[in-house]
Design a protein around this motif. Structure first.
Motif, PDB file in Angstrom:
ATOM      1  N   UNK A  23       0.828  -1.210   0.000  1.00  0.00           N
ATOM      2  CA  UNK A  23       0.000   0.000   0.000  1.00  0.00           C
ATOM      3  C   UNK A  23       0.865   1.264   0.000  1.00  0.00           C
ATOM      4  N   UNK A  24       2.068   1.134   0.593  1.00  0.00           N
ATOM      5  CA  UNK A  24       2.920   2.308   0.661  1.00  0.00           C
ATOM      6  C   UNK A  24       3.688   2.527  -0.626  1.00  0.00           C
ATOM      7  N   UNK A  82      -2.168  -1.161  -4.277  1.00  0.00           N
ATOM      8  CA  UNK A  82      -2.999  -2.077  -3.501  1.00  0.00           C
ATOM      9  C   UNK A  82      -3.517  -1.321  -2.293  1.00  0.00           C
ATOM     10  N   UNK A  83      -4.827  -1.415  -2.048  1.00  0.00           N
ATOM     11  CA  UNK A  83      -5.416  -0.655  -0.951  1.00  0.00           C
ATOM     12  C   UNK A  83      -5.381  -1.487   0.319  1.00  0.00           C
ATOM     13  N   UNK A 135      -6.663  -4.556  -5.547  1.00  0.00           N
ATOM     14  CA  UNK A 135      -5.726  -3.966  -6.499  1.00  0.00           C
ATOM     15  C   UNK A 135      -6.467  -2.890  -7.271  1.00  0.00           C
ATOM     16  N   UNK A 136      -5.838  -1.733  -7.422  1.00  0.00           N
ATOM     17  CA  UNK A 136      -6.505  -0.626  -8.089  1.00  0.00           C
ATOM     18  C   UNK A 136      -5.627  -0.064  -9.193  1.00  0.00           C
ATOM     19  N   UNK A 145      -9.883 -10.774   1.380  1.00  0.00           N
ATOM     20  CA  UNK A 145      -9.970 -10.993   2.821  1.00  0.00           C
ATOM     21  C   UNK A 145      -8.572 -11.108   3.418  1.00  0.00           C
ATOM     22  N   UNK A 146      -7.867  -9.993   3.466  1.00  0.00           N
ATOM     23  CA  UNK A 146      -6.515  -9.978   4.039  1.00  0.00           C
ATOM     24  C   UNK A 146      -6.379  -8.764   4.945  1.00  0.00           C
ATOM     25  N   UNK A 147      -5.552  -8.923   5.944  1.00  0.00           N
ATOM     26  CA  UNK A 147      -5.388  -7.819   6.877  1.00  0.00           C
ATOM     27  C   UNK A 147      -4.215  -6.925   6.523  1.00  0.00           C
ATOM     28  N   UNK A 148      -3.114  -7.556   6.117  1.00  0.00           N
ATOM     29  CA  UNK A 148      -1.939  -6.783   5.719  1.00  0.00           C
ATOM     30  C   UNK A 148      -1.564  -7.093   4.281  1.00  0.00           C
TER      31      UNK A 148
END
Ligand SMILES: *[C@@H]1O[C@H](CO)[C@@H](O)[C@H](O)[C@H]1NC(C)=O
Ligand SMILES: *[C@@H]1O[C@H](CO)[C@@H](O)[C@H](O)[C@H]1NC(C)=O
Ligand SMILES: *[C@@H]1O[C@H](CO)[C@@H](O)[C@H](O)[C@H]1NC(C)=O
Ligand SMILES: *[C@@H]1O[C@H](CO)[C@@H](O)[C@H](O)[C@H]1NC(C)=O
Ligand SMILES: *[C@@H]1O[C@H](CO)[C@@H](O)[C@H](O)[C@H]1NC(C)=O
Ligand SMILES: *[C@@H]1O[C@H](CO)[C@@H](O)[C@H](O)[C@H]1NC(C)=O
Ligand SMILES: *[C@@H]1O[C@H](CO)[C@@H](O)[C@H](O)[C@H]1NC(C)=O
Ligand SMILES: *[C@@H]1O[C@H](CO)[C@@H](O)[C@H](O)[C@H]1NC(C)=O
Ligand SMILES: *[C@@H]1O[C@H](CO)[C@@H](O)[C@H](O)[C@H]1NC(C)=O
Length: 832
Positions: free
Chosen positions: A23-24, A86-87, A92-93, A109-112
């Motif tokens: 995400x970063x 990835x948010x 995925x965007x 369904x993922x946390x990290x």
């Protein structure tokens, strides 16, 4: 040089990049993800002639950028730059310059979440903690137009996925076109190639080894290349994997074809190794229902045996779309229907078929026979692997295609009414075992009747003979004349003979007193002379050798027989002469001598061109058909060979020499003799070994003759064991390799009708099958030869080929090998 190469190579292999998006750290359009093995790259690309950009996957190290997967094929980025990110919620965007989301993979369904490009080329979304192999989203679940190693096409029932391969619209537009390949999960699963809602073609069901409709190594397992077809409750999928150092892909291309190709760095091209559809018959629409498609025939469509065109008129104009209908309706009640086996077929469309893998083939047959709606059955798995299983069809049979020999292609059993089975020799033995007891009962009954009849006849004859004897006693005149007279009497009594008798003087003057100059040759039981009657008519005169006691029987046989037979392909007997001790037959004269004279001549002139040869083959077949079926008598010739085929002015063939022929009663199918006569090389195995003769033993001789006519070579007969192959072996091995045309007589050059030659070779081989039941009747032979639409069964190994001799002998006493083939000569001359 190697150094230079490495340098060059490095110049276009991008600097080793990262393979992960967090995400970063999103992916901008001037970056690429590189898999850790550096095989794949993923990033933004613009198709040729397009300003739109897409996120795609390509091979990192090859010199031609080949996009094998596209994330947002329908949702391009239209601004000059874009971002893949990835948010936090695992989605995925793809966003454009204006930060508008143009495409998203959906929440995972993922946390990290992190996204990673794996070594396989699979872009996955997973937990940051580590790769446990469980991905909440993966690019491989959404193939575009290409299947690469590890990708699957097909349905995953657990995840609710339906993976298809859909062609790009054009080189500049990856959006889905109308062409796609998908798994048809109904009936026996198969891959379908479609255009919109229309089915174009199908692979046929998987038989554990290959698709039955695509017998090609390009889609099945071979060394280093593993194919997996999974068919269970969780999924029905097809995929491949390879550990070969090659890049291999399978694509639905923009023209709607499936292509397998491998990368060749040396040429800088994807080398196509296979594509489908291969030919016209691969199109589902090629022919209508209950037809069989043979790409080597023109027209390609033919009715299945036992079926006839539904719309004959359209059919005539080669529009086979209406297909065929049954000649005879099935008789479900009594279970008398039979099955016609069509070997080497693409099984009919299995979309509506029923599969039961637990059944054996025999149970399958029973299942089909017991259900009135069942129209066909087939094994569901590769029989070569010892399994069987059962597919049954209850509907129209569509898209049946005929292949040439391939061991792994299934047999297809089509249900037809008993009445339509008769002309199918191959199906007969398999499907009508029940007939045998009936035949035995019938034969026994006939024997008893015949015996009773014989006794009655014998009684009457003795009574009458006594009466005649008594009346003749007064002018009894022993001597040769009397014998001849009695012979003549017997002849004319035994038959309503309408044969003119010529006197010896006439014949002697016609042949210049049997002068040596006029001698044409030496027949089986005497010399043959050319002669000319007073009216200028040319004749051939066969003079029975006086010494030959054997000949007398055969002489009578021939006179009786041939006088009653008249056909343009049989030599005509004009007259006979029985005077003193002379027994003479007078025939029409054949200016072109016999076939062997031309066929095996050292230097062949142009007379025997292909047209003539084909005419001769057809003529012999017609003559034989007449003998076997159409004449008043049913006659088995027993000594058909090239030297017994005479040729008239126009090179029309005429079968001659009926000295050994036998008349058959209307009901007899085969005869048996202690005395095997005939010519080695032309004799069928069962006749040579066991003295059994029938129409099928004549068919064998005919087959040999056909192959001799095509090849211009003489069949040396049984004894020429390995390494000197006989003609049948030679033809068979070329046929198996698909090199049919190498059989053709060199003196023909290339001036022949390929189609006709191929048919003749096929028919020739069918006629020389080891098992009489596998040989066609002459009626079928004529049909097969005469129609270029006929579908010819694929022959098995011929009888009397070197290998079969040893097999034949095993049924006798010794376990002889083929090297002992010469021993069979003993068996041949004095059969058991
Ligand atoms: C890619 O482009 C962005 C601006 O769109 C820029 O900030 C970045 O430095 C570039 N990265 C590379 C590796 O060129
Ligand atoms: C792409 O964009 C350039 C400039 O914006 C334009 O000149 C060109 O015609 C465009 N090409 C296509 C295929 O749209
Ligand atoms: C997932 O995150 C993205 C970006 O933060 C957001 O646009 C999207 O609506 C989210 N989806 C759901 C279902 O929350
Ligand atoms: C992006 O934004 C600019 C200005 O706000 C606008 O003119 C342009 O049409 C936008 N582009 C897209 C693809 O939305
Ligand atoms: C998400 O995953 C957790 C465990 O990883 C599981 O308990 C939960 O049911 C999943 N939720 C959904 C909607 O699949
Ligand atoms: C992957 O998921 C399956 C079921 O969803 C689970 O049984 C299995 O333990 C998971 N594997 C790992 C390594 O977590
Ligand atoms: C899969 O998709 C194809 C094409 O859209 C469709 O025809 C087919 O019925 C689908 N199969 C399943 C099992 O949903
Ligand atoms: C698709 O593949 C076939 C078979 O190789 C080829 O003839 C055809 O040109 C290909 N079509 C395109 C658009 O590349
Ligand atoms: C015959 O086959 C049809 C179609 O598969 C099936 O519905 C029917 O139950 C079968 N009938 C019998 C008696 O097995």
């Amino acid at each position: 040089m190697p150094l230079l190469f490495v340098l060059l190579f490095m110049s276009f292999s991008h600097a080793v990049g990262r393979d992960t998006i967090t995400p970063a750290q999103p992916l901008t359009s001037n970056e690429t993800l590189i898999s850790s093995n550096e095989k794949f790259a993923l990033g933004f690309f613009k198709p040729v002639n397009s300003n739109k950009s897409y996120v795609g996957l390509w091979y990192n190290k090859i010199s031609k950028r080949t996009i094998v997967w596209v994330a947002n094929r329908k949702d391009p980025v239209t601004t000059s730059t874009g971002t893949l990110s990835i948010s936090d919620n695992g989605s995925l965007l793809i966003t454009d310059q204006n930060s508008t989301v143009v495409w998203s993979s959906g929440v995972a369904n993922v946390t990290n979440p992190v996204a990673q490009l794996l070594n396989t080329g699979n872009l996955v979304v997973r937990e940051d903690e580590g790769d446990d192999g469980n991905y909440s989203w993966q690019g491989f679940d959404y193939p575009t137009d290409t299947l690469i190693a590890g990708m699957k096409v097909g349905v995953d029932f657990v995840k609710g996925l339906n993976r298809t391969m859909t062609a790009w619209t054009s080189d500049s537009d990856p959006s889905p076109s109308q062409y796609y390949a998908m798994m048809d999960i109904h009936g026996d699963p198969q891959l379908l190639l479609c255009a919109g809602s229309k089915k174009l073609g199908r692979t046929g069901p998987w038989n554990g080894y290959q698709f039955t409709g695509l017998p090609t190594s390009a889609t099945r397992t071979y060394t280093g290349f593993d194919v997996s077809f999974i068919n269970n409750k969780q999924e029905i999928t097809y995929s491949f994997n390879t550990n070969l150092p090659i890049l291999s892909k399978m694509t639905v291309n923009q023209s709607g074809l499936v292509q397998r190709s491998i990368w060749e760095e040396s040429s800088g091209f994807w080398n196509e190794i296979w594509h489908a559809p291969v030919d016209q018959c691969d199109s589902i629409q090629a022919c209508g229902p209950f037809t069989i498609c043979n790409p080597n025939n023109l027209p390609i469509c033919d009715c299945l045996q036992g079926f006839t065109p539904k719309s004959p008129e359209k059919w005539y104009y080669t529009d086979a779309s209406d297909g065929c209908v049954r000649k005879t309706q099935l008789d479900c009640k009594d279970g008398t229907d039979g099955f016609l086996v069509i070997p080497y077929t693409k099984l009919a469309d299995t979309t509506k078929a029923n599969v039961d893998t637990s059944l054996s083939l025999e149970e399958c047959r029973t299942k089909c026979l017991n259900n009135c709606t069942c129209t066909a059955y087939a094994p569901s798995t590769d029989v070569d692997n010892g399994k069987s299983g059962c597919i049954t069809w209850t509907d129209e049979l569509r898209d049946v295609k005929l292949f040439t020999n391939d061991a792994h292609v299934q047999d297809f059993y089509v249900r037809i009414a008993a009445a339509d089975l008769d002309s199918a020799p191959s199906a007969f033995s398999k499907s009508r075992k029940w007939v045998i007891p009936f035949v035995i009962i019938f034969v026994v009954t006939m024997l008893i009747l015949a015996f009773v009849g014989y006794i009655v006849w014998k009684r009457r004859k003795t009574r009458r003979a006594r009466a005649i004897q008594e009346s003749k006693n007064s002018f009894h005149d022993p001597g040769s004349r009397g014998l001849a007279a009695r012979n003549a009497l017997e002849l004319s009594q035994g038959s309503d003979l309408e044969l003119p008798l010529l006197d010896l003087g006439t014949i002697a003057s016609a042949t210049e007193n049997f002068s040596a100059d006029n001698k044409l040759g030496e027949g089986g039981f005497g010399p043959v002379y050319k002669g000319m009657l007073e009216d200028g008519k040319e004749i051939a005169v066969k003079r029975l050798a006086k010494t030959s006691s054997q000949g007398l029987v055969e002489f009578k046989n021939e006179v009786l027989l041939i006088a009653k037979l008249q056909h343009r392909n049989l030599v005509r007997l004009l007259a006979c002469c029985i005077e003193a001790e002379e027994r003479i037959l007078v025939y029409e004269y054949m200016p072109n001598k016999s076939l062997d004279f031309f066929l095996f001549a050292k230097s062949k002139d142009e007379v025997l061109n292909w047209q003539t040869r084909f005419k001769i083959i057809m003529g012999i077949a017609r003559g034989l058909l007449y003998l076997h079926q159409d004449s008043r008598l049913r006659v088995i010739h027993r000594d058909l060979k090239a030297s017994n085929i005479l040729l008239d002015k126009e090179m029309n063939p005429k079968i001659s020499d009926f000295g050994m022929a036998r008349i058959f009663g209307g009901d007899e199918a085969e005869g048996n003799t202690k005395k095997v006569v005939g010519t080695y090389g032309y004799m069928s195995p069962e006749y040579a070994m066991d003295g059994i003769f029938s129409q099928k033993s004549d068919a064998f001789s005919f087959g040999v003759l056909v192959l001799e006519i095509i090849s211009g070579k003489k069949n040396k007969g049984v004894y020429s064991a390995a390494p000197h192959k006989n003609l049948l072996d030679h033809v068979w091995s070329l046929f198996k390799e698909g090199n049919n045309l190498q059989i053709v007589d060199e003196s023909l050059g290339s001036s022949y009708d390929v189609n006709e030659v191929m048919r003749c070779i096929n028919v020739g081989l069918l006629c020389v099958q080891d098992h009489p039941g596998d040989r066609p009747l002459m009626s079928s032979v004529l049909l097969m030869l005469g129609s270029d639409r006929a579908i010819l069964p694929y022959p098995k190994e011929p009888g009397f080929s070197v290998r079969n001799v040893s097999y034949q002998m095993e049924s006798g006493s010794s376990k002889a090998s083929s090297s002992a083939a010469c021993d069979t000569s003993a068996t041949l001359i004095e059969p058991r």
